[in-house]
Design a protein around this motif. Structure first.
Motif: not given
Length: 373
Positions: A213, A217, A219-220
């Protein structure tokens, strides 16, 4: 948009013309620049993005519904692709994607590390196969080439009338004669270009993105740290690839194949990362809302582009094929895509799914879904 830019030179029959015929067009000088830019910025890049997105979609279906329903969905796509290839346009990609999707099911139980090794190996296999052809004379595609021209000759199609056949075909019977040999030509293109291992490799990478996924995600992820080094690497390599493509592969087939592998996919990744960074900075930008609609009905728009190409350029329609230079064809492609954005937005005011997406869903699940809102 990128798929339209890549396909419309085929619809417009410009790619069927000899270099001498292209050179006498009034737009020849600018066409040469457009052709270079097409190899630099378009060729293979959007095909790569589309393949990665398919892989992500496959991961979602497999996770939610399991392998059995996924296989059923791919078998239906085989049918859609076959009908498109045989009766509308010989440049179909759906059949290849469906076969690639079926092969993807062989790998879904493997660990991430194994999948990465397999994906990269599949993407690089064409380089080795091209080396076998170039240096040892192994002709993988020869039988397909011979079958293609055997069928073409049976239809009365030869090197002299090949480029003009579809332009002059003023009835579907003549168009279908070309499509029969065109299906054989497409099989030769798949083998000659080693398309299947490339596609399956990209599907696996997309499947990995979906499995973890990563799209949810963003921003990570260290996107900013990756973007510039990747761009500064991919762009020079893409310049070399474009120069090789527009100058007859002067460094040989193997080097050209290697340049494709190390430039096309990285630059496609630059596009993906760049768009992701813009999205993170401006998540409510109007451009994303406008582009979401044609994306939700990508299958319908893909087939519609083929029908529009037939209408505009083949003799069964307006018969404009071979009369436009590359610059005008690409401007036509952009216009068609802009109209599709508008129509897609309008469609989703009243309907839940695109028409072909709805049909594909209905056949996949074997039950009725209301299409109207």
């Amino acid at each position: 948009m990128g798929i339209a830019l890549a396909n419309f030179p085929e619809f417009g029959l410009w790619t069927f013309l000899s270099s001498a015929e292209q050179a006498v067009m009034s737009t020849a000088d600018i066409d040469e620049t457009v052709r270079f830019l097409q190899y630099l910025l378009v060729d293979g890049k959007y095909y790569t993005i589309f393949s990665l997105l398919f892989g992500i979609g496959f991961s979602l279906i497999l996770a939610r519904h399991g392998r059995r329903l996924f296989i059923r969905r791919m078998l239906i796509l085989v049918g859609i692709g076959f009908l498109h290839l045989m009766f509308i346009w010989s440049g179909d990609i759906l059949l290849l994607y469906a076969v690639g999707g079926l092969l993807l099911t062989l790998f879904v139980g493997l660990k991430d590390s194994a999948l990465i090794v397999i994906a990269l190996s599949l993407i690089l296999i064409p380089v080795g196969l091209d080396a076998l052809t170039e240096f040892w004379g192994v002709d993988f595609a020869g039988p397909f080439y011979q079958q293609w021209w055997r069928v073409a000759e049976q239809q009365g199609i030869n090197g002299e009338n090949f480029a003009s056949w579809l332009r002059d075909a003023d009835n579907y019977k003549e168009m279908f004669a070309f499509l029969q040999q065109g299906a054989c030509e497409r099989m030769w293109e798949f083998v000659e270009g080693h398309r299947l291992p490339k596609v399956v490799g990209l599907f696996i990478l997309g499947y990995l993105v979906g499995r973890h996924r990563l799209y949810a995600r963003l921003q990570e992820l260290p996107l900013k740290r990756i973007f510039w080094p990747l761009l500064l690497t991919a762009l020079p390599l893409s310049l070399l690839y474009a120069w090789s493509a527009t100058n007859g592969h002067p460094w040989g087939r193997t080097i050209h194949s290697l340049l494709y592998a190390v430039s096309v996919i990285p630059l496609a990744a630059v596009y993906i990362i760049g768009i992701s960074l813009i999205y993170l900075r401006h998540p409510d930008a109007a451009a994303f809302r406008w582009l979401a609609a044609p994306g939700r009905m990508a299958l319908t728009n893909y087939i519609a582009q083929s029908l529009i190409g037939v209408l505009l350029f083949y003799g069964i329609g307006f018969g404009l094929g071979t009369s436009f230079g590359l610059i005008h064809i690409e401007l036509t492609a952009l216009t068609v895509f802009f109209i599709q954005i508008l129509l897609s937005r309008l469609w989703f005011r009243f309907f839940r799914f695109g028409p072909l997406e709805w049909l594909w869903r209905l056949l996949t699940y074997g039950r009725y879904f209301p299409i109207r809102k």
